[in-house]
Design a protein around this motif. Structure first.
Motif, PDB file in Angstrom:
ATOM      1  N   ARG A 286    -115.656  13.749  49.599  1.00 40.62           N
ATOM      2  CA  ARG A 286    -116.790  12.811  50.333  1.00 40.62           C
ATOM      3  C   ARG A 286    -116.088  11.315  50.641  1.00 40.62           C
ATOM      4  NH1 ARG A 286    -122.242  12.276  50.361  1.00 40.62           N
ATOM      5  NH2 ARG A 286    -123.079  10.210  50.314  1.00 40.62           N
ATOM      6  N   GLY A 287    -116.156  10.934  51.624  1.00 37.46           N
ATOM      7  CA  GLY A 287    -115.630   9.676  52.141  1.00 37.46           C
ATOM      8  C   GLY A 287    -114.374   9.914  52.960  1.00 37.46           C
ATOM      9  N   ASP A 288    -113.698  11.001  53.062  1.00 37.44           N
ATOM     10  CA  ASP A 288    -112.427  11.171  53.642  1.00 37.44           C
ATOM     11  C   ASP A 288    -112.499  10.732  55.252  1.00 37.44           C
ATOM     12  OD1 ASP A 288    -111.270  12.019  51.499  1.00 37.44           O
ATOM     13  OD2 ASP A 288    -110.914  14.403  51.936  1.00 37.44           O
ATOM     14  N   GLY A 289    -113.651  11.023  55.805  1.00 39.13           N
ATOM     15  CA  GLY A 289    -113.660  10.643  57.414  1.00 39.13           C
ATOM     16  C   GLY A 289    -113.275   9.330  57.413  1.00 39.13           C
ATOM     17  N   LYS A 290    -113.911   8.355  56.848  1.00 35.79           N
ATOM     18  CA  LYS A 290    -113.491   7.033  57.063  1.00 35.79           C
ATOM     19  C   LYS A 290    -112.188   6.543  56.215  1.00 35.79           C
ATOM     20  CE  LYS A 290    -115.188   2.176  56.367  1.00 35.79           C
ATOM     21  NZ  LYS A 290    -116.364   1.512  55.723  1.00 35.79           N
ATOM     22  N   ARG A 291    -112.015   6.857  55.083  1.00 27.56           N
ATOM     23  CA  ARG A 291    -110.694   6.892  54.413  1.00 27.56           C
ATOM     24  C   ARG A 291    -109.402   7.155  55.197  1.00 27.56           C
ATOM     25  NH1 ARG A 291    -111.871   9.999  50.421  1.00 27.56           N
ATOM     26  NH2 ARG A 291    -112.963   8.249  49.355  1.00 27.56           N
ATOM     27  N   TYR A 292    -109.492   8.512  56.088  1.00 27.79           N
ATOM     28  CA  TYR A 292    -108.486   8.929  56.816  1.00 27.79           C
ATOM     29  C   TYR A 292    -108.766   8.789  58.298  1.00 27.79           C
ATOM     30  CZ  TYR A 292    -107.193  10.131  52.091  1.00 27.79           C
ATOM     31  OH  TYR A 292    -106.555  10.166  50.711  1.00 27.79           O
ATOM     32  N   LYS A 293    -109.249   7.639  58.819  1.00 29.94           N
ATOM     33  CA  LYS A 293    -109.618   7.289  60.035  1.00 29.94           C
ATOM     34  C   LYS A 293    -108.181   7.184  60.740  1.00 29.94           C
ATOM     35  CE  LYS A 293    -110.346   2.477  59.167  1.00 29.94           C
ATOM     36  NZ  LYS A 293    -111.415   1.265  59.444  1.00 29.94           N
ATOM     37  N   GLY A 294    -108.226   6.815  62.172  1.00 28.20           N
ATOM     38  CA  GLY A 294    -107.249   6.661  62.917  1.00 28.20           C
ATOM     39  C   GLY A 294    -106.523   5.443  62.454  1.00 28.20           C
ATOM     40  N   ARG A 295    -104.844   5.446  62.512  1.00 31.11           N
ATOM     41  CA  ARG A 295    -104.285   4.320  62.153  1.00 31.11           C
ATOM     42  C   ARG A 295    -102.976   4.251  62.646  1.00 31.11           C
ATOM     43  NH1 ARG A 295    -106.648   5.109  57.121  1.00 31.11           N
ATOM     44  NH2 ARG A 295    -108.067   3.258  56.383  1.00 31.11           N
ATOM     45  N   GLY A 296    -102.335   3.283  62.880  1.00 31.23           N
ATOM     46  CA  GLY A 296    -101.051   3.278  63.538  1.00 31.23           C
ATOM     47  C   GLY A 296    -101.062   3.438  65.192  1.00 31.23           C
ATOM     48  N   PRO A 297    -100.224   3.247  65.920  1.00 30.75           N
ATOM     49  CA  PRO A 297    -100.057   3.191  67.259  1.00 30.75           C
ATOM     50  C   PRO A 297    -100.584   4.420  67.893  1.00 30.75           C
ATOM     51  CG  PRO A 297     -97.907   2.964  66.722  1.00 30.75           C
ATOM     52  CD  PRO A 297     -98.554   3.104  65.232  1.00 30.75           C
ATOM     53  N   ILE A 298    -100.526   5.457  67.072  1.00 31.45           N
ATOM     54  CA  ILE A 298    -100.778   7.010  67.537  1.00 31.45           C
ATOM     55  C   ILE A 298    -102.000   7.494  66.893  1.00 31.45           C
ATOM     56  CG2 ILE A 298     -99.774   8.607  65.919  1.00 31.45           C
ATOM     57  CD1 ILE A 298     -98.672   9.983  68.433  1.00 31.45           C
ATOM     58  N   GLN A 299    -102.550   6.575  66.031  1.00 35.26           N
ATOM     59  CA  GLN A 299    -103.951   6.925  65.612  1.00 35.26           C
ATOM     60  C   GLN A 299    -103.998   8.057  64.818  1.00 35.26           C
ATOM     61  OE1 GLN A 299    -106.937   4.662  65.893  1.00 35.26           O
ATOM     62  NE2 GLN A 299    -105.112   3.321  65.885  1.00 35.26           N
ATOM     63  N   ILE A 300    -102.970   8.452  64.003  1.00 40.13           N
ATOM     64  CA  ILE A 300    -103.135   9.526  63.003  1.00 40.13           C
ATOM     65  C   ILE A 300    -104.501   9.530  62.352  1.00 40.13           C
ATOM     66  CG2 ILE A 300    -102.046   8.326  60.859  1.00 40.13           C
ATOM     67  CD1 ILE A 300    -100.715  10.702  60.506  1.00 40.13           C
ATOM     68  N   THR A 301    -104.995  10.861  61.933  1.00 42.78           N
ATOM     69  CA  THR A 301    -106.238  11.105  61.585  1.00 42.78           C
ATOM     70  C   THR A 301    -106.209  12.254  60.667  1.00 42.78           C
ATOM     71  OG1 THR A 301    -107.139  10.350  63.421  1.00 42.78           O
ATOM     72  CG2 THR A 301    -108.704  11.435  62.286  1.00 42.78           C
ATOM     73  N   GLY A 302    -106.953  12.166  59.468  1.00 39.41           N
ATOM     74  CA  GLY A 302    -107.310  13.215  58.588  1.00 39.41           C
ATOM     75  C   GLY A 302    -106.399  13.119  57.455  1.00 39.41           C
ATOM     76  N   ARG A 303    -106.737  13.686  56.213  1.00 42.74           N
ATOM     77  CA  ARG A 303    -106.268  13.620  55.141  1.00 42.74           C
ATOM     78  C   ARG A 303    -105.072  14.552  54.962  1.00 42.74           C
ATOM     79  NH1 ARG A 303    -106.796  13.217  49.226  1.00 42.74           N
ATOM     80  NH2 ARG A 303    -109.017  12.467  49.383  1.00 42.74           N
ATOM     81  N   ALA A 304    -105.144  15.507  55.743  1.00 44.92           N
ATOM     82  CA  ALA A 304    -104.051  16.412  55.788  1.00 44.92           C
ATOM     83  C   ALA A 304    -102.773  15.873  56.563  1.00 44.92           C
ATOM     84  CB  ALA A 304    -104.603  17.856  56.411  1.00 44.92           C
ATOM     85  N   ASN A 305    -103.102  15.367  57.695  1.00 45.85           N
ATOM     86  CA  ASN A 305    -102.084  14.664  58.451  1.00 45.85           C
ATOM     87  C   ASN A 305    -101.527  13.418  57.458  1.00 45.85           C
ATOM     88  OD1 ASN A 305    -101.980  16.117  60.825  1.00 45.85           O
ATOM     89  ND2 ASN A 305    -103.894  14.921  61.503  1.00 45.85           N
ATOM     90  N   TYR A 306    -102.175  12.521  56.987  1.00 42.22           N
ATOM     91  CA  TYR A 306    -101.642  11.539  56.102  1.00 42.22           C
ATOM     92  C   TYR A 306    -100.706  12.432  55.134  1.00 42.22           C
ATOM     93  CZ  TYR A 306    -104.559   7.881  57.757  1.00 42.22           C
ATOM     94  OH  TYR A 306    -105.111   6.821  58.469  1.00 42.22           O
ATOM     95  N   ARG A 307    -101.358  13.474  54.498  1.00 35.36           N
ATOM     96  CA  ARG A 307    -100.318  13.930  53.400  1.00 35.36           C
ATOM     97  C   ARG A 307     -99.261  14.569  54.036  1.00 35.36           C
ATOM     98  NH1 ARG A 307    -103.271  18.293  52.234  1.00 35.36           N
ATOM     99  NH2 ARG A 307    -104.656  17.039  50.883  1.00 35.36           N
ATOM    100  N   ASP A 308     -99.138  15.297  55.069  1.00 33.10           N
ATOM    101  CA  ASP A 308     -97.923  16.062  55.705  1.00 33.10           C
ATOM    102  C   ASP A 308     -96.990  14.750  56.285  1.00 33.10           C
ATOM    103  OD1 ASP A 308     -96.419  17.774  56.846  1.00 33.10           O
ATOM    104  OD2 ASP A 308     -97.506  17.578  58.600  1.00 33.10           O
TER     105      ASP A 308
END
Length: 196
Positions: free
Chosen positions: A101-123
């Protein structure tokens, strides 16, 4: 890549050795404010060669065109949260690794390529040796965000598509569709005029 046309377009010294000054000027010309342009320019000078971006002008052109679009001309290193209807759909998306719960906002798009999602942040955190999953705000740091974008570019083999001048293919790998294609095309066309 012969950088003299780019340097001439930017009004910097024509030494054919693009470094922090050249790249800072490029980010400025694409809309970044001075302080952000300086940070991005330093990071670009350090990392573009490592990722082969300077081996073919089309790589620089397509990378910068896509990042300019994704970041709103480098104004946004973090997705503006409404939440919009599209943003509410980030929540619970297993394909993004948003399982808590809350991952949608927690792992919203960031950086100039707008990385999104817990799995991408982890990877991408693992790939770069950073705890992006535990500290997602790190991805909004311009220098770190540019490294993430370059790693994403490499993992998704976007240099090959850039070498083929495949704007649609690159857009689909970054966006999952063709959202904003006309602006991306306009950014790429503008950069072709500057870079050659």
């Amino acid at each position: 890549m012969d950088a003299r046309k780019l340097q001439s377009s930017l009004g910097v010294v024509l030494d054919n050795k693009p470094g922090p000054i050249t790249f800072t000027a490029l980010f400025r010309k694409l809309g970044a404010k001075p302080d952000r342009a300086a940070v991005l320019g330093q990071a670009a000078a350090a990392y573009f060669p490592r990722y082969g971006i300077l081996e073919n002008p089309l790589r620089l052109i397509h990378l910068m065109g896509q990042l300019t679009h994704e970041s709103g001309a480098f104004a946004y290193m973090e997705e503006v949260w409404g939440p919009t209807p599209a943003q509410t759909r980030y929540e619970g998306r297993a394909d993004l690794g948003n399982t808590q719960r809350g991952d949608g906002k927690r792992y919203k798009g960031r950086g100039p390529i707008q990385i999104t999602g817990r799995a991408n942040y982890r990877d991408y955190g693992k790939r770069l040796g950073l705890d992006l999953e535990g500290n997602p705000n790190l991805a909004a740091d311009p220098a770190i965000g540019l490294r993430i974008a370059l790693e994403y570019w490499s993992v998704n083999r976007l240099n090959a598509l850039a070498d083929s001048d495949d704007l649609v293919g690159i857009t689909k790998r970054i966006n999952g569709g063709t959202n904003g294609l006309e602006d991306r095309r306009a950014q790429v066309a503008k950069l072709k005029g500057w870079v050659g």
